[in-house]
Motif scaffolding. Sequence first.
Motif, PDB file in Angstrom:
ATOM      1  N   ASP A  39      35.979  36.414  33.887  1.00 20.85           N
ATOM      2  CA  ASP A  39      37.151  35.670  34.350  1.00 20.85           C
ATOM      3  C   ASP A  39      37.524  36.079  35.771  1.00 20.85           C
ATOM      4  N   LEU A  40      37.168  37.307  36.138  1.00 21.06           N
ATOM      5  CA  LEU A  40      37.424  37.762  37.506  1.00 21.06           C
ATOM      6  C   LEU A  40      36.357  37.209  38.443  1.00 21.06           C
ATOM      7  N   GLU A 287      41.791  46.801  46.302  1.00 20.90           N
ATOM      8  CA  GLU A 287      42.982  46.005  46.621  1.00 20.90           C
ATOM      9  C   GLU A 287      44.227  46.506  45.891  1.00 20.90           C
ATOM     10  N   LYS A 425      51.833  49.202  36.587  1.00 17.69           N
ATOM     11  CA  LYS A 425      50.415  48.859  36.671  1.00 17.69           C
ATOM     12  C   LYS A 425      49.596  50.043  36.161  1.00 17.69           C
ATOM     13  N   GLU A 444      47.468  40.556  35.888  1.00 22.16           N
ATOM     14  CA  GLU A 444      47.875  39.404  36.725  1.00 22.16           C
ATOM     15  C   GLU A 444      47.466  39.624  38.178  1.00 22.16           C
ATOM     16  N   PHE A 445      47.686  40.832  38.642  1.00 28.62           N
ATOM     17  CA  PHE A 445      47.374  41.181  40.031  1.00 28.62           C
ATOM     18  C   PHE A 445      45.879  40.985  40.312  1.00 28.62           C
ATOM     19  N   LEU A 447      43.600  39.228  38.600  1.00 32.16           N
ATOM     20  CA  LEU A 447      43.158  37.836  38.467  1.00 32.16           C
ATOM     21  C   LEU A 447      43.508  37.032  39.725  1.00 32.16           C
ATOM     22  N   LYS A 448      44.636  37.373  40.322  1.00 31.23           N
ATOM     23  CA  LYS A 448      45.062  36.664  41.536  1.00 31.23           C
ATOM     24  C   LYS A 448      44.179  37.032  42.742  1.00 31.23           C
ATOM     25  N   LYS A 449      43.823  38.289  42.816  1.00 25.69           N
ATOM     26  CA  LYS A 449      43.084  38.763  43.999  1.00 25.69           C
ATOM     27  C   LYS A 449      41.583  38.441  43.967  1.00 25.69           C
TER      28      LYS A 449
END
Lengths: 478, 206
Positions: A39-40, A287, A425, A444-445, A447-449
Amino acid sequence: MRPPIPPIPPRKSQYGIDPSLVKKRVCELPGMTSVLLKDLFPDLPEVIYPGGEGVAAVRRATEEALRKVDMSRIKPEHSVNILASHHGFTLLGGEPYAEMLKTIKDVVEARTGCKNIRLRAGVGLRFRETEEYIKRFGLDEYFHGKAAGVAPIDEGIPIETEIGTLYGIKKVYDADWIIHAHNSDVREVHFHRQVDRAVKPFGMSYARIETRSTYHQNLGPRAANFTARAIFDSPFVQSKFAFACFLMVAPNGIMGVDADNDLYALNDRVTYLGCRYYGKMMTLFGEIDECIVALDFPCPVVYVFSAGVIYANFAGANTDLYDLDNPLPGYTWYTEAFYGKRGRPLLDDVPPLNPAIKMCVHNYAWTGYPSAFFSEHIPTVVVGWEQAELFNRDPQNLNYMKHAVVAETTEAAMEFAYKVTGTRKVLIFDGAIGGINLSEPLAEFLLKKAPAVSERVENELLPKWLRQRGVDLSHLKQ
Amino acid sequence: MKVVNLLAVVEAEKCKGCRTCERVCPVLAIKVVNRKAVVDAARCRGCAACEQRCPDYAITMAKRDEPVVVAVSTEGLDYAQVVDLCRRARLHPEQIVCYCTATRAEEVAAAILRGARSPEEVSFMTGARTGCKVECIQPILRLLEAAGVTPAPPKGGWQWYGRTPTVWEIPEGVKQKYTGRGFYFDEDIKLLNRVIEAPLQGGSDS
Ligand code: SF4
Ligand code: SF4
């Protein structure tokens, strides 16, 4: 959000606390979830293991890969040493690597008629570790009593190389032929910097202390892995080298098996895959702006892993470990050596350990690797007095507990970490297969990055990393 | 500096007198006498090399009732000599040379200036190389060599075989041959030289 992935269970070993003392895994606590690596990064490869077929898929892939290997120099009256290393047995529970070793033996025996095939399994700094794996995976019986763990303080032999005399373990080379049976998992990128990764065991788990000390003290952070190449290229080793067979590993599982009579051709493929897939994962972890790290895996502090990234590499993820323009990661033994008596680096440009790590909760990790540098520079909470006492009895870790505090339970350790750091986190290093166990805000962090990281690695970083290593792209087409 | 809190203990019934322990002990504290291994408790530095290699599992590591502190101080020595010896060995005096015990080059240099003439004596006096037993043999040999000492490996032992090359000694031809394959020899030399020349921090050990 997905439920957490079952972590690798605690394992009975002289280097860790008894599994019964591991009462709670960090991923079982409230607020924990998981993300799938696919998913990443949807471009991660398809894997043969884990999968419906189990280790049978590894056997088939090994047989298939060995088909193209020339074994004609091995005669029925010869002796062969299959060389293994401890690390393979920590991957996905160890069965796939053990199965590859067994298959190599079977294929060599069938193809050459040679019966005198031995297993020599090298170690890191836990001299009995592969002895434990040999028993656990039934390798002693499989090799008819000819399976042995070998250690860097065992009897040695000199090996003349183009940079001078280096030393190997005598038992590694006491056969007519050697087969280098390894894996492509990147593991200690801070040490080898993905340069000649496939060759490294010749300077490490197959080598004597003199050679390993050359690597870590005599050459420097970006020349170190030359010790491995020097040994492998020596006329002595070349006269015995038959072929290499590797479990090809990606952060999400085992892609397959690769074998070659030309180790450097195989090495180029390993470099490409290591840079591409693990490079993405490490860049993504770089990140992370703030987090609590939880160690929860049956191996030493530095080696616990999450998505194929070991804690030692996350501790250096504030610099790009793959970029050879960076002389020093935040952690490597050279870096550790360069901290002076006041606890500050001797040079201003020595990077700190990853400042994103606000606290480390050591729920379960082994002794057997000098780890005090981590507890000295990262606030560390160790769960359970028994575990603290084990570290106090380890000659390699007599200073670890000087800097760490003890919590009685996993829950208390995490509560403390949440309160003191103020972050929610959490990144869990528990070897979850196919994904990462972590807290919801971090999921969430990431998956966004991930999409932007993927693009940057593909277009900008990967071409630079490969250029720096002079990777021959023609080998990759095979 | 090392706080030695362990002691090797031999279970005589299990010992077969094979001498493996004798050959791996970095301080020569265990010897086979009348076909049984015997530990010199005052010499043992608790490294567990013997316990980890005994083929018959005849050795265990026991916690000492009274831990022994082993350390060599630079006090009373001319510190300029310590610095000079370290720099000749191409090490910064405050650089860590044994990661397990956090022993710095200056302590090994001090042991040599106080009379240590072999890696075994250095380990006995400082505790260095009694943790993992693997990574720190070269800086110890380099410091001995810089002091003009040429030790011989213990006879019949596997403790160590010899000093190996440093990055400063890599032949130019080798560097040229592998240029472009990711080995940064000259850049590493520059970095290590900067470390060697870096100012001293001084003060107490962190
Ligand atoms: S290694 Fe073990 S069996 Fe061999 S002499 Fe020493 S204690 Fe005895
Ligand atoms: S110093 Fe190490 S090898 Fe020697 S007797 Fe003591 S524990 Fe055994």
